[in-house]
Design a protein around this motif. Sequence first.
Motif, PDB file in Angstrom:
ATOM      1  N   ALA A 111       4.465  -1.259  -1.065  1.00  0.00           N
ATOM      2  CA  ALA A 111       3.976   0.093  -1.373  1.00  0.00           C
ATOM      3  C   ALA A 111       2.947   0.043  -2.499  1.00  0.00           C
ATOM      4  O   ALA A 111       1.910   0.705  -2.442  1.00  0.00           O
ATOM      5  N   ARG A 112       3.211  -0.748  -3.522  1.00  0.00           N
ATOM      6  CA  ARG A 112       2.273  -0.846  -4.647  1.00  0.00           C
ATOM      7  C   ARG A 112       0.944  -1.460  -4.216  1.00  0.00           C
ATOM      8  O   ARG A 112      -0.120  -1.043  -4.688  1.00  0.00           O
ATOM      9  N   TRP A 114      -0.471  -1.059  -1.413  1.00  0.00           N
ATOM     10  CA  TRP A 114      -1.224   0.011  -0.762  1.00  0.00           C
ATOM     11  C   TRP A 114      -1.748   1.013  -1.787  1.00  0.00           C
ATOM     12  O   TRP A 114      -2.907   1.408  -1.753  1.00  0.00           O
ATOM     13  N   GLU A 115      -0.878   1.438  -2.688  1.00  0.00           N
ATOM     14  CA  GLU A 115      -1.251   2.466  -3.662  1.00  0.00           C
ATOM     15  C   GLU A 115      -2.347   2.003  -4.624  1.00  0.00           C
ATOM     16  O   GLU A 115      -3.190   2.798  -5.027  1.00  0.00           O
TER      17      GLU A 115
END
Length: 131
Positions: A111-112, A114-115
């Motif tokens: 997720a990180r 991507w973010e």
Amino acid sequence: SRGPISKDRYFDLDGFHPDEPDSEWVRNNPWIEKFPYIHVKLKPGMGIVVPSRAYHAIWSEDADRLLLNSFMFPKYKAMEQSPASNFSFFGRGMQPDIYMALFHLKMASIARLWETRRLGGFFEMVKLESL
């Protein structure tokens, strides 16, 4: 795939068709009667939510479709006390603590990526050993 009778016994879906519930395959595999059978035909633009740990199969007669899985993961240990946790992948004792810690670390890292960098892709979630 593995059959529900034993983790060591494989079952074969050759000859099975979801639109023929009285087929010879069903007669030769009586264990299937122990499970609720819900047949859903989706039209373009439709989707379905399958609960955690539910046996399910996707049947497509032709290849002109797109299949997309999306998993919503709770925060680490957030679901252990929920009423449905006894039946969930995330319930207390369902997985070893070290496995769940590494699982959540992996998901948070993806997720990180991507973010912060808009770096995405296809990630296999079953084999944590490949980290």
